[in-house]
Scaffold this active site. Structure first.
Site, PDB file in Angstrom:
ATOM      1  N   CYS A  27       0.491  -0.416  -0.086  1.00  0.00           N
ATOM      2  CA  CYS A  27       0.109   0.289   0.265  1.00  0.00           C
ATOM      3  C   CYS A  27       1.060   1.712  -0.459  1.00  0.00           C
ATOM      4  O   CYS A  27       1.482   1.476   1.503  1.00  0.00           O
ATOM      5  CB  CYS A  27      -1.134  -0.011   1.096  1.00  0.00           C
ATOM      6  SG  CYS A  27      -1.866   0.798   1.148  1.00  0.00           S
TER       7      CYS A  27
ATOM      8  N   CYS B  46      -0.407   4.327   2.303  1.00  0.00           N
ATOM      9  CA  CYS B  46      -0.178   4.480   3.499  1.00  0.00           C
ATOM     10  C   CYS B  46       1.528   4.271   3.766  1.00  0.00           C
ATOM     11  O   CYS B  46       1.579   4.361   5.227  1.00  0.00           O
ATOM     12  CB  CYS B  46      -0.742   2.593   4.159  1.00  0.00           C
ATOM     13  SG  CYS B  46      -2.367   1.715   3.176  1.00  0.00           S
ATOM     14  N   ASP B  47       2.465   3.575   3.420  1.00  0.00           N
ATOM     15  CA  ASP B  47       3.518   3.196   3.367  1.00  0.00           C
ATOM     16  C   ASP B  47       4.517   4.114   3.075  1.00  0.00           C
ATOM     17  O   ASP B  47       5.601   4.374   3.168  1.00  0.00           O
ATOM     18  CB  ASP B  47       3.791   1.844   3.384  1.00  0.00           C
ATOM     19  CG  ASP B  47       3.806   1.083   4.574  1.00  0.00           C
ATOM     20  OD1 ASP B  47       2.851   1.273   5.617  1.00  0.00           O
ATOM     21  OD2 ASP B  47       2.853   0.076   3.758  1.00  0.00           O
TER      22      ASP B  47
END
Ligand code: NAP
Length: 306
Positions: A132, A135-136
């Site tokens: 992701c 997200c990261d």
């Protein structure tokens, strides 16, 4: 016993909740994690949802949830492990041993990220390997990273990461991308993206954290090592159908066999969104499925009552 249990609270499940509440059905929405929201909440930017161009995925997911909440939908957290067909009484069981009963069920559990199965993928997960970018990605500011895949998600991820990473390598196994042309145009305008064509990831290596990847060009013996600190794997999705195997018919890749009416092979059990066989998996088609599935639920319930 309620009229309808919806399993999944992504766009398909939440759309079904809105339509179900408006149809006057008693219903419950089961979600694995509270306020989960499905894949859309991990999407940085959604540019093709009608009327809301460029909206942030998390914000769109919140809007969907608020809409279902405003209609009075009831949510229940729990990891569904089994759905049993007892004719006019369906039973949904969760990992903590709870049992819920309904006249009908809509399966809207979506899909999860596919894995490549290469050495290092598991051991470096969370230590440089991610599924992701939204997200990261922020952990890799001014670093070199690689994205694996050639679909919409891989190209979107590469474009997103190129905004703040030093260099982005897009590793794709063919000589053309599957992603939409509009996304490809964005990709090719990024100066710090290098597409590594016709190449597959062989290994992810490093010490404590990821330090390099090994790729091989198809038809060639020689391998290339590329120094990166992050590896974003975007090679497609797998449907979340494990708890349903044996209950409803699935195709050879695991998707539940259901058409536009979302009907499965079991009367009273319907499938909506990315979890079912379909040619286009998009937020808009998932939302449409939620509506179609509820129309089918109403039709089924009235036929059973008659
Ligand atoms: P996808 O479209 O299935 O693409 C997967 C990519 O990974 C393909 O390029 C595929 O290569 C590659 N791949 C698969 N297995 C591989 C392997 N073992 N080794 C190397 N490469 C491999 O999946 P996705 O990008 O995750 O998208 C999922 C769905 O969501 C799609 O229907 C997509 O259209 C939709 N989506 C839409 C949007 C949007 O419209 N904005 C955004 C995100 C997602 P090949 O091309 O060679 O098969």
């Amino acid at each position: 016993m309620v009229d309808l249990i919806i399993i999944g609270a992504g766009p398909a499940g939440l759309s079904a909740a809105v339509y179900g509440m408006r149809a006057g059905l008693t219903l419950m929405v089961m979600e694995e994690t509270p306020m989960g929201g499905g894949q859309v909440v991990d999407t940085h930017e959604v540019d093709n949802y009608l009327g809301l161009p460029g909206i942030n995925g998390f914000e769109l997911g919140q809007k969907f949830r608020q809409h279902a909440d405003a209609q009075g939908a009831v949510f229940q957290s729990g990891s569904v492990v089994r759905v049993c067909d007892g004719g006019d009484r369906k039973v949904v069981e969760t990992a903590d041993g709870a049992r819920y009963e309904a006249r009908t069920v809509i399966l809207a559990g979506g899909a999860k990220h596919a894995q490549l199965g290469v050495p290092g993928e598991d051991s470096y997960r969370g230590r440089g390997v991610s599924y992701c970018a939204t997200c990261d990605g922020a952990f890799f500011k001014k670093r070199d990273v690689a994205v694996i895949g050639g679909g919409d998600v891989a190209v979107e991820d590469a474009v997103y990461l190129a905004r703040f990473c030093r260099k982005v390598y897009l590793i794709h196994r063919r000589d053309s991308l599957r992603a939409a042309k509009s996304l490809q145009n964005k990709l090719f305008s990024c100066e710090n993206v290098e597409v590594v064509w016709n190449s597959t990831l062989q290994e992810i290596g490093g010490s404590d954290l990821v330090e390099e990847i090994t790729v091989r060009k198809s038809g060639e013996e020689e391998e290339r090592k590329i120094a990166v600190e992050g590896v974003f794997i975007a090679v497609g999705m797998r449907p979340n159908t494990e708890p349903l195997r044996g209950t409803v018919a699935c195709d050879e890749t695991g998707y539940i066999i259901a058409g536009e009416d979302c009907a499965t092979n079991i009367p009273g059990i319907f499938a909506a969104g990315d979890i079912r066989t379909k040619s286009l998996r998009q937020i808009v088609t998932a939302v449409a499925d939620g509506a179609c599935a509820v129309a089918s639920v109403e039709k089924y319930l009235s036929s059973v009552i008659e």
